[in-house]
Motif scaffolding. Sequence first.
Motif, PDB file in Angstrom:
ATOM      1  N   HIS A 319       0.835  -1.204   0.000  1.00 19.34           N
ATOM      2  CA  HIS A 319       0.000   0.000   0.000  1.00 19.34           C
ATOM      3  C   HIS A 319       0.867   1.251   0.000  1.00 19.34           C
ATOM      4  CE1 HIS A 319      -2.509   3.205   1.851  1.00 19.34           C
ATOM      5  NE2 HIS A 319      -3.454   2.664   1.105  1.00 19.34           N
ATOM      6  N   SER A 320       1.980   1.203   0.702  1.00 17.38           N
ATOM      7  CA  SER A 320       2.861   2.359   0.839  1.00 17.38           C
ATOM      8  C   SER A 320       4.098   2.215  -0.042  1.00 17.38           C
ATOM      9  CB  SER A 320       3.287   2.502   2.307  1.00 17.38           C
ATOM     10  OG  SER A 320       4.466   3.256   2.431  1.00 17.38           O
ATOM     11  N   HIS A 321       4.465   3.276  -0.740  1.00 17.48           N
ATOM     12  CA  HIS A 321       5.695   3.266  -1.533  1.00 17.48           C
ATOM     13  C   HIS A 321       6.909   3.105  -0.627  1.00 17.48           C
ATOM     14  CE1 HIS A 321       8.564   4.086  -4.664  1.00 17.48           C
ATOM     15  NE2 HIS A 321       8.971   5.215  -4.095  1.00 17.48           N
ATOM     16  N   HIS A 322       6.867   3.681   0.554  1.00 17.33           N
ATOM     17  CA  HIS A 322       7.969   3.519   1.504  1.00 17.33           C
ATOM     18  C   HIS A 322       8.198   2.045   1.814  1.00 17.33           C
ATOM     19  CE1 HIS A 322       9.431   2.867   5.653  1.00 17.33           C
ATOM     20  NE2 HIS A 322      10.266   3.848   5.370  1.00 17.33           N
ATOM     21  N   ASP A 323       7.118   1.296   2.012  1.00 13.50           N
ATOM     22  CA  ASP A 323       7.258  -0.128   2.333  1.00 13.50           C
ATOM     23  C   ASP A 323       7.840  -0.901   1.158  1.00 13.50           C
ATOM     24  OD1 ASP A 323       6.157   0.492   4.767  1.00 13.50           O
ATOM     25  OD2 ASP A 323       4.185  -0.372   4.339  1.00 13.50           O
ATOM     26  N   ARG A 324       7.488  -0.521  -0.053  1.00 22.21           N
ATOM     27  CA  ARG A 324       8.035  -1.174  -1.248  1.00 22.21           C
ATOM     28  C   ARG A 324       9.537  -0.910  -1.350  1.00 22.21           C
ATOM     29  NH1 ARG A 324       6.159   1.553  -6.272  1.00 22.21           N
ATOM     30  NH2 ARG A 324       7.134   0.665  -8.119  1.00 22.21           N
ATOM     31  N   MET A 325       9.954   0.318  -1.172  1.00 23.18           N
ATOM     32  CA  MET A 325      11.377   0.665  -1.206  1.00 23.18           C
ATOM     33  C   MET A 325      12.123  -0.028  -0.058  1.00 23.18           C
ATOM     34  SD  MET A 325      11.939   3.118  -3.678  1.00 23.18           S
ATOM     35  CE  MET A 325      12.971   4.507  -3.201  1.00 23.18           C
ATOM     36  N   ASP A 326      11.503  -0.047   1.105  1.00 22.86           N
ATOM     37  CA  ASP A 326      12.128  -0.652   2.284  1.00 22.86           C
ATOM     38  C   ASP A 326      12.376  -2.137   2.067  1.00 22.86           C
ATOM     39  OD1 ASP A 326      13.074  -0.424   4.993  1.00 22.86           O
ATOM     40  OD2 ASP A 326      11.264  -1.473   5.644  1.00 22.86           O
ATOM     41  N   SER A 327      11.430  -2.822   1.429  1.00 18.94           N
ATOM     42  CA  SER A 327      11.576  -4.251   1.165  1.00 18.94           C
ATOM     43  C   SER A 327      12.802  -4.518   0.301  1.00 18.94           C
ATOM     44  CB  SER A 327      10.309  -4.777   0.481  1.00 18.94           C
ATOM     45  OG  SER A 327      10.391  -6.165   0.260  1.00 18.94           O
ATOM     46  N   TYR A 328      12.990  -3.712  -0.734  1.00 16.67           N
ATOM     47  CA  TYR A 328      14.141  -3.925  -1.622  1.00 16.67           C
ATOM     48  C   TYR A 328      15.453  -3.541  -0.946  1.00 16.67           C
ATOM     49  CZ  TYR A 328      11.139  -5.170  -5.489  1.00 16.67           C
ATOM     50  OH  TYR A 328      10.247  -5.829  -6.297  1.00 16.67           O
ATOM     51  N   ARG A 329      15.427  -2.514  -0.103  1.00 15.50           N
ATOM     52  CA  ARG A 329      16.654  -2.160   0.642  1.00 15.50           C
ATOM     53  C   ARG A 329      17.068  -3.295   1.571  1.00 15.50           C
ATOM     54  NH1 ARG A 329      14.016   2.914   1.509  1.00 15.50           N
ATOM     55  NH2 ARG A 329      14.936   4.601   0.273  1.00 15.50           N
ATOM     56  N   LEU A 330      16.102  -3.870   2.278  1.00 15.70           N
ATOM     57  CA  LEU A 330      16.406  -4.943   3.231  1.00 15.70           C
ATOM     58  C   LEU A 330      16.924  -6.187   2.519  1.00 15.70           C
ATOM     59  CD1 LEU A 330      13.344  -4.493   5.605  1.00 15.70           C
ATOM     60  CD2 LEU A 330      15.733  -4.048   6.177  1.00 15.70           C
ATOM     61  N   LEU A 331      16.293  -6.567   1.410  1.00 19.83           N
ATOM     62  CA  LEU A 331      16.751  -7.739   0.663  1.00 19.83           C
ATOM     63  C   LEU A 331      18.173  -7.540   0.161  1.00 19.83           C
ATOM     64  CD1 LEU A 331      13.714  -8.866  -1.534  1.00 19.83           C
ATOM     65  CD2 LEU A 331      14.799 -10.145   0.323  1.00 19.83           C
ATOM     66  N   ALA A 332      18.515  -6.313  -0.228  1.00 21.41           N
ATOM     67  CA  ALA A 332      19.821  -6.050  -0.823  1.00 21.41           C
ATOM     68  C   ALA A 332      20.965  -6.223   0.171  1.00 21.41           C
ATOM     69  CB  ALA A 332      19.842  -4.626  -1.390  1.00 21.41           C
ATOM     70  N   LYS A 333      20.681  -6.265   1.458  1.00 24.45           N
ATOM     71  CA  LYS A 333      21.748  -6.463   2.434  1.00 24.45           C
ATOM     72  C   LYS A 333      22.453  -7.793   2.258  1.00 24.45           C
ATOM     73  CE  LYS A 333      19.693  -3.508   6.023  1.00 24.45           C
ATOM     74  NZ  LYS A 333      19.126  -3.440   7.394  1.00 24.45           N
ATOM     75  N   HIS A 334      21.784  -8.761   1.604  1.00 24.25           N
ATOM     76  CA  HIS A 334      22.380 -10.087   1.394  1.00 24.25           C
ATOM     77  C   HIS A 334      23.016 -10.217   0.012  1.00 24.25           C
ATOM     78  CE1 HIS A 334      20.915 -12.511   4.927  1.00 24.25           C
ATOM     79  NE2 HIS A 334      20.229 -11.394   5.078  1.00 24.25           N
ATOM     80  N   LEU A 335      22.950  -9.161  -0.783  1.00 21.58           N
ATOM     81  CA  LEU A 335      23.567  -9.248  -2.107  1.00 21.58           C
ATOM     82  C   LEU A 335      25.087  -9.210  -1.983  1.00 21.58           C
ATOM     83  CD1 LEU A 335      21.284  -6.928  -4.289  1.00 21.58           C
ATOM     84  CD2 LEU A 335      21.584  -9.390  -4.510  1.00 21.58           C
TER      85      LEU A 335
END
Length: 335
Positions: A319-335
């Motif tokens: 629902h929130s664009h912030h949550d969408r961006m946050d999800s990708y930031r968190l996943l990227a920590k394992h890249l």
Amino acid sequence: MNIKLSVVDQSPVHGSHAKIEAPRLTVELAQLCDSLGYHRFWVAEHHDSVHFANPCPEIMVASIASVTERIRVGSGGVMLSHYSPLKVAECFKMMATLHPDRIDLGVGRAPGGTGLTSHALAFPHEPHHGDLYAHQAQMLEGFVNGTLPADSPYSTIKVLPDSSPKPQLWMLGSSGGSAGLAGHLGYNLALARFIDPDNCNPAIFDSYAEAWKKAGHTGEPNRMLAIACICAETEEEAKLRAGTAVYRKLAAQMGQREDFLTPEQVQDRYKAMSTSEQAFYDHILKGYTVGTPDQCWQEIESLAYQFYCDEVSTVTVTHSHHDRMDSYRLLAKHL
């Protein structure tokens, strides 16, 4: 296995922003993913949708490629049944010329909208509802790679004066119907598990590989698994955020159409559901990858192992664009 993480973005119309901003937010997300080390960023095609704001992926791909530096950009995908293979080839070969070695052309058979939009897109002709898809995909490959047979009436057409730059060709599928065709024509294959996790299984890639070899193609094709994924700092928060996308899918299958609900509104609706409706909701949620970064990556690695592929693409709708961006930031920590 060294997993490449990619993105398929549907340009969701977030409740946190004005609807007109949805395409711009996709560009903003692409720039973030470029900086975080994601491998690809694909955009989807939808028509007459209250939820998704991208009916023309070729324009979005060109816009994103012009403001990113490293990430591959493409369509996931162009709904080929609506279009001329030559025109699609012209658009994507032009982008491949302007952005060398960064453009992907993914195509799909689905209409990406209602029967009414299919009629409008085909006007003044009648829609063929995917009946010509295999022939269109074959022609598209011929135009992109310059491999149309000599007896084709179009064999002398030059897509561009210098047609050497090429987009990478991909075919999308969700339950195996396109695997044999993709292998036969030499397309790479992306499996959209986020659409139909119940019927998306590793055997689809096996039949694809068999068709690839039987057709005599050399080398190894690229294979990608696309999943629905919501990541947050805690599992509880991730499940709460995922409710927006889960309820949209539930409502769509019940013939309902309304703007995205907030996570809190979804929880209120859930409490008012019948037992069977709650079970259906829970089943849809189970097909998503939802949790903390560690939990999400554990499932991503497990799925990559099951499907024997080294690239997983994530679809994140909130629902929130912030949550969408946050999800990708968190996943990227394992890249």
